[in-house]
Write an enzyme that holds these catalytic residues in place. Structure first.
Site, mmCIF file in Angstrom:
data_model
loop_
_atom_site.group_PDB
_atom_site.id
_atom_site.type_symbol
_atom_site.label_atom_id
_atom_site.label_comp_id
_atom_site.label_asym_id
_atom_site.label_seq_id
_atom_site.Cartn_x
_atom_site.Cartn_y
_atom_site.Cartn_z
ATOM 1 N N GLU A 1 45.496 39.329 29.913
ATOM 2 C CA GLU A 1 45.802 40.733 30.219
ATOM 3 C C GLU A 1 46.369 41.447 29.003
ATOM 4 O OE1 GLU A 1 47.580 38.904 33.715
ATOM 5 O OE2 GLU A 1 47.249 40.787 34.756
ATOM 6 N N ASN B 1 55.128 44.531 28.795
ATOM 7 C CA ASN B 1 55.031 44.380 30.248
ATOM 8 C C ASN B 1 56.463 44.362 30.787
ATOM 9 O OD1 ASN B 1 54.599 43.619 32.871
ATOM 10 N ND2 ASN B 1 53.433 41.770 32.388
ATOM 11 N N ASN C 1 50.798 33.335 40.466
ATOM 12 C CA ASN C 1 51.911 33.574 41.394
ATOM 13 C C ASN C 1 51.491 34.575 42.453
ATOM 14 O OD1 ASN C 1 53.992 31.874 40.520
ATOM 15 N ND2 ASN C 1 54.369 33.217 38.771
ATOM 16 N N GLY C 2 50.864 35.639 41.990
ATOM 17 C CA GLY C 2 50.177 36.551 42.891
ATOM 18 C C GLY C 2 48.693 36.256 42.760
ATOM 19 N N HIS D 1 46.056 43.621 39.733
ATOM 20 C CA HIS D 1 45.467 42.662 38.779
ATOM 21 C C HIS D 1 44.202 43.236 38.143
ATOM 22 C CE1 HIS D 1 47.194 39.060 41.269
ATOM 23 N NE2 HIS D 1 47.997 39.334 40.269
ATOM 24 N N ARG E 1 51.745 47.815 30.256
ATOM 25 C CA ARG E 1 51.195 47.512 31.566
ATOM 26 C C ARG E 1 51.947 48.369 32.582
ATOM 27 N NH1 ARG E 1 51.184 41.699 34.695
ATOM 28 N NH2 ARG E 1 49.870 42.404 36.395
ATOM 29 N N ILE F 1 46.687 29.085 38.468
ATOM 30 C CA ILE F 1 46.056 28.112 39.370
ATOM 31 C C ILE F 1 44.562 28.016 39.055
ATOM 32 C CG2 ILE F 1 45.590 27.531 41.793
ATOM 33 C CD1 ILE F 1 48.106 29.391 42.415
ATOM 34 N N ARG G 1 54.008 35.282 49.090
ATOM 35 C CA ARG G 1 53.571 36.442 49.891
ATOM 36 C C ARG G 1 52.620 36.008 51.000
ATOM 37 N NH1 ARG G 1 51.645 39.905 44.802
ATOM 38 N NH2 ARG G 1 53.280 39.094 43.471
HETATM 39 P P1 ADP Z 1 51.546 35.176 37.168
HETATM 40 O O1 ADP Z 1 50.785 35.597 38.374
HETATM 41 O O2 ADP Z 1 53.025 35.349 37.310
HETATM 42 O O3 ADP Z 1 50.977 35.667 35.860
HETATM 43 P P2 ADP Z 1 50.365 32.641 36.481
HETATM 44 O O4 ADP Z 1 48.998 33.192 36.471
HETATM 45 O O5 ADP Z 1 50.936 32.131 35.214
HETATM 46 O O6 ADP Z 1 51.404 33.601 37.144
HETATM 47 O O7 ADP Z 1 50.376 31.461 37.551
HETATM 48 C C1 ADP Z 1 51.543 30.725 37.801
HETATM 49 C C2 ADP Z 1 51.227 29.674 38.835
HETATM 50 O O8 ADP Z 1 50.164 28.835 38.343
HETATM 51 C C3 ADP Z 1 52.378 28.707 39.090
HETATM 52 O O9 ADP Z 1 53.190 29.139 40.111
HETATM 53 C C4 ADP Z 1 51.665 27.441 39.485
HETATM 54 O O10 ADP Z 1 51.559 27.419 40.891
HETATM 55 C C5 ADP Z 1 50.280 27.559 38.922
HETATM 56 N N1 ADP Z 1 50.008 26.534 37.903
HETATM 57 C C6 ADP Z 1 50.317 26.555 36.599
HETATM 58 N N2 ADP Z 1 49.888 25.416 35.987
HETATM 59 C C7 ADP Z 1 49.298 24.663 36.938
HETATM 60 C C8 ADP Z 1 48.656 23.388 36.964
HETATM 61 N N3 ADP Z 1 48.528 22.644 35.868
HETATM 62 N N4 ADP Z 1 48.180 22.955 38.142
HETATM 63 C C9 ADP Z 1 48.281 23.703 39.252
HETATM 64 N N5 ADP Z 1 48.864 24.906 39.299
HETATM 65 C C10 ADP Z 1 49.369 25.389 38.175
#
Ligand code: ADP
Length: 395
Positions: A382, A8, A210-211, A181, A92, A331, A240
């Site tokens: 992924e 990736n 994040n997204g 995604h 990816r 999240i 965003r």
């Molecule tokens: P990406 O989209 O870059 O793959 P992820 O899916 O790993 O990112 O999501 C990252 C986000 O997940 C972080 O910015 C954070 O807001 C959220 N996150 C990670 N762990 C927790 C948690 N235990 N509780 C709440 N939010 C979390």
């Protein structure tokens, strides 16, 4: 063993995993950060062994990939004796436009196709191409497969993917909704189908990280999604804005004296829950701040939740009802508060969750006792999805 390397490549980073497809286990994984910037670093872990950390200048993705190969083949801490043990590489790729509705075995034609969409994925597609070219050069004879973030959404009907602008803009410049995604939404869909033992399902997949994006999936096919021409549309995200009136954009440009590039960066990097709260884009920080009484942090959370709820309603209508709602992403997988709030007040859709089950970790069934809609937490993967697609095409 059947080793597949998953790459990736971002604008200044390469994330990778080496997966043994005989048992779908991760043999090694790593990250190269700050390629072409001061402070470049590789962090590599072979499962069960100590980390390798390399700090040295890495001018480009080619140099970085050479370091990845060195780490993978390290005599003591590596995962393979030689790169010949790796049977294929899966990449990816962000934007596959309308051309790529499926993963593709890479040849010059496919590379040209990915190049065609650089304009639509200006940060990612060039890095993805570099990643592929580097593997072709450093691992000759090993097949490369491109797996597109947009492909799963190519089944959307025209009335869902077109914008309400003159049709020529679509015909001449392919301006439309693509969605992203896709690999994650597809993986979640397949996991649900496997779990429930059927495919005739109306599913809303919620990838919240994040997204963030939602997809409406009917009988295994995507019929709508929240992201658009680029990953900026739809939900309010970490940084965003998500949906916004285009006239607000030109008004922001006037008021803040911004160029087109500056306003796009403002909407992508300074907005979302970070922009509203002024605290953070990370939901752990936001919830901690809200618990301490920070009203803007709470407002940002409320906005994030409200936008998701609104789209769940919209997609339930688009699907003509809903059988499964699934959460994934950093999240979606970890934040029971967000899951619970997004589904509050949806009794009219016969959705409720089990508060105790919602406190759990990992893959969960959090369906409430009286809920007619299954509510699931499905940790997304992924990399594994890319490895499966790569195996299917290349081996
Ligand atoms: P990406 O989209 O870059 O793959 P992820 O899916 O790993 O990112 O999501 C990252 C986000 O997940 C972080 O910015 C954070 O807001 C959220 N996150 C990670 N762990 C927790 C948690 N235990 N509780 C709440 N939010 C979390």
């Amino acid at each position: 063993m059947t080793y597949i390397l998953v790459i990736n490549a971002g604008s200044s980073s390469i994330k990778y995993q080496l997966i043994d497809m005989d048992n779908e286990e991760v043999k090694a994984k790593g990250l190269v950060e700050r390629i072409g910037i001061e402070g470049a670093q590789l962090t590599h872990t072979t499962t069960g062994k100590d980390k390798i950390i390399v700090k040295k200048a890495m001018a480009d993705h080619g140099v970085a990939m050479q370091e990845v190969i060195k780490a993978l083949t390290d005599e003591e801490l590596g995962a393979v004796k030689s790169m010949d043990e790796i049977q294929a590489v899966g990449h990816r790729v962000l934007h596959g436009g309308e051309k790529f509705t499926q993963p593709s075995l890479v040849d010059e034609n496919v590379l040209d196709g990915i190049r065609e969409y650089i304009e639509l994925g200006p940060l990612h597609n060039p890095a993805n191409i570099k990643g592929i070219e580097t593997c072709m050069a450093l691992m000759p004879g090993i097949p490369n497969v491109a797996v597109f973030d947009t492909a799963f959404h190519q089944t959307m009907p025209d009335y869902a993917y077109l914008y309400g602008i003159p049709y020529d803009a679509y015909k001449d410049h392919k301006i439309r909704k693509y969605g992203f995604h896709g690999t994650s939404h597809r993986y979640i869909t397949m996991q649900i189908e496997k779990k429930l033992g059927r495919k005739d399902l109306r599913i809303i997949t919620c990838h919240l990280g994040n997204g963030s994006s939602l997809a409406a999936v009917k009988d295994g096919k995507c019929i709508d999604t929240t992201m658009g021409l680029t990953p900026l549309e739809g939900l309010i995200m970490g940084t965003r804005s998500g949906d916004i009136d285009p006239t607000a954009v030109t008004y922001i440009m006037k008021k803040y004296d911004m160029t087109a590039e500056e306003v796009v960066s403002f909407l992508n990097k300074k907005s979302g829950v970070l922009g509203i709260s002024g605290v953070s884009s990370d939901f752990r920080d936001l919830e901690a701040a809200a618990n301490e009484g920070n009203e803007k942090a709470q407002l940002a959370l409320n906005m994030f939740i409200y936008r998701i709820k609104k789209y769940i309603g919209a997609f339930a209508a688009a699907l003509g009802g809903v059988d499964v709602i699934a959460f994934a992403g950093g999240i979606g997988e970890n934040d029971g508060y967000i899951r619970s709030e997004c589904l509050k007040g949806l009794d009219f859709l016969n959705v409720s969750i089990d508060d105790e089950a919602n406190k759990g970790r990992g893959e969960l069934d959090i369906t409430g006792a009286d809920s007619k809609v299954k509510v699931l937490v499905i940790p997304t993967n992924e990399e594994l999805m890319i490895a499966r697609e790569t195996k299917a095409l290349a081996l």
